[in-house]
Write a protein that holds these residues in place. Structure first.
Motif, PDB file in Angstrom:
ATOM      1  N   ALA A   1       0.843  -1.125   0.138  1.00  0.00           N
ATOM      2  CA  ALA A   1       0.105   0.127   0.086  1.00  0.00           C
ATOM      3  C   ALA A   1       0.811   1.203   0.047  1.00  0.00           C
ATOM      4  O   ALA A   1       0.484   2.367  -0.698  1.00  0.00           O
ATOM      5  N   VAL A   2       2.060   1.324   0.683  1.00  0.00           N
ATOM      6  CA  VAL A   2       2.911   2.443   0.696  1.00  0.00           C
ATOM      7  C   VAL A   2       3.269   2.729  -0.619  1.00  0.00           C
ATOM      8  O   VAL A   2       3.476   3.830  -1.015  1.00  0.00           O
ATOM      9  N   ILE A   3       3.986   1.550  -1.138  1.00  0.00           N
ATOM     10  CA  ILE A   3       4.667   1.851  -2.361  1.00  0.00           C
ATOM     11  C   ILE A   3       3.632   2.146  -3.417  1.00  0.00           C
ATOM     12  O   ILE A   3       3.919   3.110  -4.464  1.00  0.00           O
ATOM     13  N   ALA A   4       2.178   1.674  -3.461  1.00  0.00           N
ATOM     14  CA  ALA A   4       1.581   1.978  -4.299  1.00  0.00           C
ATOM     15  C   ALA A   4       1.036   3.608  -4.244  1.00  0.00           C
ATOM     16  O   ALA A   4       0.656   3.973  -5.167  1.00  0.00           O
ATOM     17  N   GLU A   5       0.934   4.027  -3.020  1.00  0.00           N
ATOM     18  CA  GLU A   5       0.458   5.312  -2.644  1.00  0.00           C
ATOM     19  C   GLU A   5       1.707   6.084  -3.015  1.00  0.00           C
ATOM     20  O   GLU A   5       1.278   7.236  -3.906  1.00  0.00           O
ATOM     21  N   LEU A   6       2.810   6.062  -3.080  1.00  0.00           N
ATOM     22  CA  LEU A   6       4.043   6.419  -3.566  1.00  0.00           C
ATOM     23  C   LEU A   6       4.070   6.839  -5.014  1.00  0.00           C
ATOM     24  O   LEU A   6       4.203   7.848  -5.281  1.00  0.00           O
ATOM     25  N   LEU A   7       3.640   5.614  -5.691  1.00  0.00           N
ATOM     26  CA  LEU A   7       3.505   5.795  -7.152  1.00  0.00           C
ATOM     27  C   LEU A   7       2.431   6.500  -7.604  1.00  0.00           C
ATOM     28  O   LEU A   7       2.586   6.687  -8.879  1.00  0.00           O
ATOM     29  N   GLY A   8       1.228   6.547  -6.797  1.00  0.00           N
ATOM     30  CA  GLY A   8       0.236   6.777  -7.278  1.00  0.00           C
ATOM     31  C   GLY A   8      -0.521   5.786  -8.225  1.00  0.00           C
ATOM     32  O   GLY A   8      -1.487   6.173  -8.922  1.00  0.00           O
ATOM     33  N   VAL A   9      -0.694   4.659  -7.410  1.00  0.00           N
ATOM     34  CA  VAL A   9      -1.289   3.511  -8.345  1.00  0.00           C
ATOM     35  C   VAL A   9      -2.585   3.477  -7.893  1.00  0.00           C
ATOM     36  O   VAL A   9      -2.766   3.537  -6.257  1.00  0.00           O
ATOM     37  N   PRO A  10      -3.798   3.805  -8.346  1.00  0.00           N
ATOM     38  CA  PRO A  10      -5.130   3.676  -7.692  1.00  0.00           C
ATOM     39  C   PRO A  10      -5.549   2.609  -7.022  1.00  0.00           C
ATOM     40  O   PRO A  10      -5.178   1.601  -7.136  1.00  0.00           O
ATOM     41  N   GLU A  11      -6.105   2.544  -5.853  1.00  0.00           N
ATOM     42  CA  GLU A  11      -6.384   1.418  -5.081  1.00  0.00           C
ATOM     43  C   GLU A  11      -6.912   0.155  -5.607  1.00  0.00           C
ATOM     44  O   GLU A  11      -6.653  -0.835  -5.352  1.00  0.00           O
ATOM     45  N   SER A  12      -7.844   0.714  -6.719  1.00  0.00           N
ATOM     46  CA  SER A  12      -8.634  -0.495  -7.289  1.00  0.00           C
ATOM     47  C   SER A  12      -7.699  -1.214  -8.254  1.00  0.00           C
ATOM     48  O   SER A  12      -8.043  -2.356  -8.701  1.00  0.00           O
ATOM     49  N   ASP A  13      -6.590  -0.762  -8.553  1.00  0.00           N
ATOM     50  CA  ASP A  13      -5.406  -1.374  -9.374  1.00  0.00           C
ATOM     51  C   ASP A  13      -4.483  -2.109  -8.607  1.00  0.00           C
ATOM     52  O   ASP A  13      -3.531  -2.935  -9.218  1.00  0.00           O
ATOM     53  N   ARG A  14      -4.532  -2.186  -7.302  1.00  0.00           N
ATOM     54  CA  ARG A  14      -3.171  -2.705  -6.550  1.00  0.00           C
ATOM     55  C   ARG A  14      -3.290  -4.233  -6.349  1.00  0.00           C
ATOM     56  O   ARG A  14      -2.268  -4.933  -5.918  1.00  0.00           O
ATOM     57  N   GLY A  15      -4.059  -5.039  -6.665  1.00  0.00           N
ATOM     58  CA  GLY A  15      -4.403  -6.291  -6.532  1.00  0.00           C
ATOM     59  C   GLY A  15      -3.296  -7.190  -7.016  1.00  0.00           C
ATOM     60  O   GLY A  15      -2.654  -8.087  -6.330  1.00  0.00           O
ATOM     61  N   PRO A  16      -2.765  -6.786  -8.141  1.00  0.00           N
ATOM     62  CA  PRO A  16      -1.822  -7.599  -8.891  1.00  0.00           C
ATOM     63  C   PRO A  16      -0.283  -7.152  -8.225  1.00  0.00           C
ATOM     64  O   PRO A  16       0.588  -8.081  -8.777  1.00  0.00           O
ATOM     65  N   LEU A  17      -0.127  -6.250  -7.852  1.00  0.00           N
ATOM     66  CA  LEU A  17       1.224  -5.754  -7.406  1.00  0.00           C
ATOM     67  C   LEU A  17       2.062  -7.051  -6.609  1.00  0.00           C
ATOM     68  O   LEU A  17       3.248  -7.033  -7.204  1.00  0.00           O
ATOM     69  N   ARG A  18       1.373  -7.475  -5.680  1.00  0.00           N
ATOM     70  CA  ARG A  18       2.071  -8.442  -4.947  1.00  0.00           C
ATOM     71  C   ARG A  18       2.681  -9.642  -5.628  1.00  0.00           C
ATOM     72  O   ARG A  18       3.478 -10.086  -5.478  1.00  0.00           O
TER      73      ARG A  18
END
Length: 400
Positions: free
Chosen positions: A147-164
């Motif tokens: 969540a922190v890196i996604a927030e830093l990069l500006g990845v919308p919350e709805s798009d974060r599922g595949p990141l891990r």
């Protein structure tokens, strides 16, 4: 028990084998891995800064000139992605990209994130408490840094599922001798992650914001700007490095604390010790056990000549327990004042995200040690994940 990265007992506790290696010498040939093992702190620290070694050799030699086989063409998407990131670039390209990334990834950027990091950590701790416990890995350790890196990069919350999952699949290639299935997953993740970031970068070009991707697009100097591939590789590296180590330090650290209940109780009573405790947990059970380098020009370590074309394995886990550098290295000392551990590397490849990682870890441990949160206890002894280089547990089941 000797050095055997494929042996479950070694993976569970490599530190006795490291002690044996340090007694054997300063550079030990490993037939099993085809590398020179470097177990002493002073040597690892020096070689991390030695420009006769490199994360890559392609800035100076072709594969043929270096006596190595080129990777299969099918693996190219992974190698393009990985090869354009800070971790695998060498100067002068590394210096140019790091300088531009540093323009966007400033200490101020990190400090601005801290309140949000603390809020996220607090919510995750409350969620674990509401559930009466659970797997600390999936409930707290994984969600926070993603969540922190996604927030830093500006990845919308709805798009974060595949990141891990993308990150885990890509990082599988950093283990020793990854098999073809691991490579296939890494290639697929590299393509999917790159395609996603390419679209996000295009959107930020049209509508810039206060996120890191917008900052990377804007960053420039007299030598120009980052290429699109450099931006993509930088973002992937920030996610991979910025959360794999943090996830594993969190669960490995809690497992360490559970085995030292007096230290855990003291930390709970004295949360002001968290900053030194985090560094000690990073030292005591290092999340990245080995860092590999290619020998670009002949070097000598302890009277052993290692020729150009060889590979050295810098054993971070061993260096961080070297009694020549650390007093009582096998003792967990949460207020250790003199603690120049190598868990974030050294030299030009020193981890750019180290300040953010420390802040995340302080927030994560702090949230679960806070007043109002009952003490945690272990449900059952965990198992170590397969793989040696990136050290982590399969799960960590806890209750209150």
């Amino acid at each position: 028990m000797g050095f055997d990265p494929w042996d479950a007992a070694f993976v569970a506790d490599p530190y006795p084998a490291y002690r044996e290696l340090r007694e054997q010498g300063r550079a030990i040939w490993s037939e099993a891995t085809g590398q020179w093992l470097v177990p002493h702190y002073a040597d690892v620290n020096a070689l991390l800064r030695d420009r006769r070694l490199g994360r890559t050799y392609l800035h100076r030699f072709t594969h043929e000139e270096f006596g190595r086989e080129a990777p299969p063409p099918a693996h190219e998407p992974f190698h393009v992605l990985n090869g354009n990131g800070l971790l695998d670039l060498e100067d002068p390209a590394h210096a140019r990209v790091r300088r531009l990334v540093a323009k966007a990834f400033t200490p101020r950027t990190v400090e601005q994130l801290v309140p949000a990091v603390r809020r996220m950590a607090g919510k995750l701790a409350e969620g674990l408490l509401a559930d009466g416990g659970g797997d600390l890995l999936t409930a707290v350790a994984e969600p926070l840094p993603v969540a922190v890196i996604a927030e830093l990069l500006g990845v919308p919350e709805s798009d974060r599922g595949p990141l891990r999952p993308w990150s885990a699949d890509i990082c599988g290639m950093f283990e020793l001798r990854p098999d073809e299935e691991t490579a296939r997953r890494a290639v697929r993740a590299s393509v999917e992650f790159s395609d996603y970031l390419r679209a996000l970068i295009a959107e930020r070009r049209e509508h810039p914001g206060g996120d890191l991707i917008s900052g990377l697009i804007a960053a420039h100097d007299e030598e120009g700007r980052l290429s699109e591939q450099e931006m993509i590789s930088t973002c992937v590296l920030l996610l991979n490095a910025g959360h794999e180590a943090t996830v594993n330090t969190t669960v490995n650290g809690w497992w360490t604390l559970f085995r030292h209940p007096d230290r855990l109780a003291d930390l709970r009573r004295n949360p002001e010790k968290l900053s030194t405790a985090v560094d000690e947990l990073l030292r005591y059970d290092t999340p990245l056990q080995m860092f590999e380098r290619w020998v670009l020009d002949d070097i000598e370590i302890g009277g052993v000549t290692i020729p150009r074309g060889a590979e050295v394995a810098l054993l971070f886990g061993s260096a961080n327990r070297d009694p020549a550098r650390f007093t009582d290295p096998d003792t967990l000392d949460l207020v250790r004042a003199d603690n120049p551990h190598l868990s974030f590397g050294a030299g030009i490849h020193y981890c750019l995200g180290a300040p953010l990682a420390r802040r995340e870890l302080e927030a994560s441990f702090g949230a679960l040690l806070a007043d109002g949160i009952p003490p945690l206890r272990l449900v059952r002894e965990p198992r170590w994940r397969d793989g040696y280089v990136i050290r982590g547990l399969e799960e960590l089941l806890v209750e209150f």
